[in-house]
Design a protein around this motif. Structure first.
Motif, PDB file in Angstrom:
ATOM      1  N   ALA A 130       0.847  -1.208   0.000  1.00 48.57           N
ATOM      2  CA  ALA A 130       0.000   0.000   0.000  1.00 48.57           C
ATOM      3  C   ALA A 130       0.879   1.254   0.000  1.00 48.57           C
ATOM      4  O   ALA A 130       0.608   2.228  -0.721  1.00 48.57           O
ATOM      5  CB  ALA A 130      -0.926  -0.001   1.211  1.00 48.57           C
ATOM      6  N   ARG A 131       1.950   1.222   0.791  1.00 45.85           N
ATOM      7  CA  ARG A 131       2.867   2.385   0.863  1.00 45.85           C
ATOM      8  C   ARG A 131       3.520   2.649  -0.497  1.00 45.85           C
ATOM      9  O   ARG A 131       3.645   3.787  -0.926  1.00 45.85           O
ATOM     10  CB  ARG A 131       3.918   2.144   1.945  1.00 45.85           C
ATOM     11  CG  ARG A 131       4.819   3.335   2.179  1.00 45.85           C
ATOM     12  CD  ARG A 131       5.628   3.212   3.467  1.00 45.85           C
ATOM     13  NE  ARG A 131       6.464   2.024   3.488  1.00 45.85           N
ATOM     14  CZ  ARG A 131       6.327   1.005   4.323  1.00 45.85           C
ATOM     15  NH1 ARG A 131       5.375   1.012   5.232  1.00 45.85           N
ATOM     16  NH2 ARG A 131       7.143  -0.028   4.267  1.00 45.85           N
ATOM     17  N   LYS A 134       0.733   3.892  -3.100  1.00 45.51           N
ATOM     18  CA  LYS A 134       0.040   5.170  -2.843  1.00 45.51           C
ATOM     19  C   LYS A 134       0.456   6.304  -3.791  1.00 45.51           C
ATOM     20  O   LYS A 134      -0.421   6.996  -4.333  1.00 45.51           O
ATOM     21  CB  LYS A 134       0.250   5.580  -1.382  1.00 45.51           C
ATOM     22  CG  LYS A 134      -0.405   6.895  -1.017  1.00 45.51           C
ATOM     23  CD  LYS A 134      -0.272   7.196   0.460  1.00 45.51           C
ATOM     24  CE  LYS A 134      -0.786   8.566   0.777  1.00 45.51           C
ATOM     25  NZ  LYS A 134       0.249   9.599   0.843  1.00 45.51           N
ATOM     26  N   LEU A 175      -5.163   0.666   7.597  1.00 41.21           N
ATOM     27  CA  LEU A 175      -4.832   1.308   6.315  1.00 41.21           C
ATOM     28  C   LEU A 175      -6.025   2.117   5.808  1.00 41.21           C
ATOM     29  O   LEU A 175      -5.865   3.234   5.297  1.00 41.21           O
ATOM     30  CB  LEU A 175      -4.430   0.254   5.274  1.00 41.21           C
ATOM     31  CG  LEU A 175      -3.042  -0.371   5.461  1.00 41.21           C
ATOM     32  CD1 LEU A 175      -2.864  -1.551   4.495  1.00 41.21           C
ATOM     33  CD2 LEU A 175      -1.935   0.662   5.241  1.00 41.21           C
ATOM     34  N   ASN A 178      -6.118   5.315   7.659  1.00 40.50           N
ATOM     35  CA  ASN A 178      -4.990   6.172   7.298  1.00 40.50           C
ATOM     36  C   ASN A 178      -5.141   6.779   5.894  1.00 40.50           C
ATOM     37  O   ASN A 178      -4.794   7.939   5.654  1.00 40.50           O
ATOM     38  CB  ASN A 178      -3.728   5.317   7.390  1.00 40.50           C
ATOM     39  CG  ASN A 178      -2.426   6.097   7.397  1.00 40.50           C
ATOM     40  OD1 ASN A 178      -1.371   5.519   7.526  1.00 40.50           O
ATOM     41  ND2 ASN A 178      -2.473   7.400   7.249  1.00 40.50           N
ATOM     42  N   LEU A 179      -5.651   5.992   4.953  1.00 45.49           N
ATOM     43  CA  LEU A 179      -5.619   6.406   3.539  1.00 45.49           C
ATOM     44  C   LEU A 179      -6.926   7.048   3.059  1.00 45.49           C
ATOM     45  O   LEU A 179      -6.996   7.526   1.923  1.00 45.49           O
ATOM     46  CB  LEU A 179      -5.276   5.203   2.643  1.00 45.49           C
ATOM     47  CG  LEU A 179      -3.864   4.631   2.852  1.00 45.49           C
ATOM     48  CD1 LEU A 179      -3.655   3.363   2.023  1.00 45.49           C
ATOM     49  CD2 LEU A 179      -2.811   5.674   2.492  1.00 45.49           C
ATOM     50  N   ASP A 182      -6.817  10.408   1.479  1.00 45.58           N
ATOM     51  CA  ASP A 182      -6.303  10.457   0.101  1.00 45.58           C
ATOM     52  C   ASP A 182      -7.298   9.846  -0.883  1.00 45.58           C
ATOM     53  O   ASP A 182      -6.940   9.564  -2.035  1.00 45.58           O
ATOM     54  CB  ASP A 182      -4.975   9.687   0.016  1.00 45.58           C
ATOM     55  CG  ASP A 182      -3.947  10.244   0.978  1.00 45.58           C
ATOM     56  OD1 ASP A 182      -3.551  11.398   0.786  1.00 45.58           O
ATOM     57  OD2 ASP A 182      -3.571   9.543   1.941  1.00 45.58           O
ATOM     58  N   ILE A 184      -8.375   6.919  -0.879  1.00 39.28           N
ATOM     59  CA  ILE A 184      -8.019   5.526  -1.170  1.00 39.28           C
ATOM     60  C   ILE A 184      -8.810   4.648  -0.191  1.00 39.28           C
ATOM     61  O   ILE A 184      -8.719   4.829   1.031  1.00 39.28           O
ATOM     62  CB  ILE A 184      -6.502   5.281  -1.027  1.00 39.28           C
ATOM     63  CG1 ILE A 184      -5.738   6.140  -2.040  1.00 39.28           C
ATOM     64  CG2 ILE A 184      -6.178   3.787  -1.212  1.00 39.28           C
ATOM     65  CD1 ILE A 184      -4.226   6.120  -1.877  1.00 39.28           C
TER      66      ILE A 184
END
Ligand code: NDP
Ligand code: KAL
Length: 257
Positions: A130-131, A134, A175, A178-179, A182, A184
């Protein structure tokens, strides 16, 4: 709403052969018009994913070798994908591994190494991937992973992989949290038992299938195509309000006590 995935690019990780769940997902996204990028590990599977992908009409798929135990391999893979295709719109993580000897017998005997291997390949890899992905999701995106009931409830023989799937489920939720800023989304599909290379020779797969046929609400096993269709939903705008979710594609078996 436009349900076509035309003009969108998705990365599919974990096609080993034509029975792979990842291949069911690839076919569904292909039918919806998506452009596909495949990652594999090892030349043996590199050849088989190429042969399979050639059967997808009108598709000029790209292939990258990516071993998810290796940070450099993950970084390189997504840098190359970025250079070759630019923006991606989603990613299907269909990867898991535990040592065969720890998928039977007493859970108590799980070794430290075996535990960490299962966590490394089957859970941490989602964070690492994922990192790396992104920066390519410049228009937002949808990340999907594959989980199993054995991470929520105790399933005989699933053992160390059950602990790894519990970790993967939490990983997916963190995740997602966190995302989200964005745009996502991160979700999981919990599939019922499907006969794939991974399922081969582990546990008593036949008796598990028989139990599904007798006790699941739909009284039958699910298919790669059914998982593929739910993956299509999760990759499309139909699911635009859904993140951090586990969708069970399991004939309803998880609701039975
Ligand atoms: P497959 O055996 O077809 O796929 C497993 C994939 O994991 C293979 O492509 C394998 O690649 C890949 N993999 C293993 N180690 C690595 C690594 N170090 N780096 C990159 N890839 C790796 O099995 P499935 O399609 O059944 O499995 C896909 C996912 O679905 C897994 O997460 C599994 O736990 C999950 N799932 C499966 C169910 C089932 O009944 N089959 C039920 C519920 C969930 P390679 O072969 O090249 O090593
Ligand atoms: C309770 C079930 C019965 C089976 C028990 C454990 C299954 C664990 C899945 C895990 C991914 C399997 C392996 O890691 C197999 C591995 O040790 C040996 N196989 C390989 O190395 C092959 C060549 C490659 C392609 O496989 C991988 N994974 O790299 C669970 C059943 C009912 C549902 C399943 C199969 C769930 C699941 O998570 O896959």
């Amino acid at each position: 709403m436009n349900l076509s995935l035309e003009g969108r690019t998705y990365v599919i990780m974990g096609v080993a052969n034509k029975r792979s769940i990842a291949w069911g997902i690839a076919r569904a996204l292909h039918e919806a018009g998506a452009r596909l990028v495949f990652t594999y590990v090892g030349e043996r599977f590199g050849n088989s994913v190429r042969e399979l992908a050639e059967t997808l009409e009108g598709q000029e798929p790209l292939f990258y070798e990516c071993d998810v135990t290796d940070d450099e391999s993950i970084i390189q893979t997504f840098e190359s994908i970025g250079k070759d295709v630019g923006t991606i719109h989603g990613l299907a993580h269909c990867i898991a591994f535990a040592n065969r000897e720890e998928l039977k017998g007493e859970f108590l005997n799980t070794s430290r190494d075996g535990f960490l291997t299962a966590q490394n390949i089957s859970s941490y890899s989602l964070t690492a991937v994922a990192r790396a992905a992104k920066p390519l999701m410049t228009e937002g995106g949808s990340i999907l992973t594959m989980t199993y009931l054995g991470g929520e409830k105790v399933v005989q023989n699933y053992n160390v992989m059950g602990v790894a799937k519990a970790s993967l489920d939490a990983n997916m939720r963190y995740l997602a949290s966190n995302l989200g800023k964005d745009n996502i989304r991160v979700n999981a599909i919990s599939a019922g038992p499907i006969r794939t290379l991974s399922a081969k020779g582990v546990g008593d797969f036949n008796s598990i299938l028989t139990e599904i046929e007798e006790r699941a609400p739909l009284r039958r096993a699910v298919t790669q195509e059914e998982v593929g269709d739910t993956a299509y939903y999760l990759m499309s705008d139909l699911s635009r309000g859904v993140t951090g979710e586990i969708i069970h594609v399991d004939s309803g078996f998880n609701i039975i006590g």
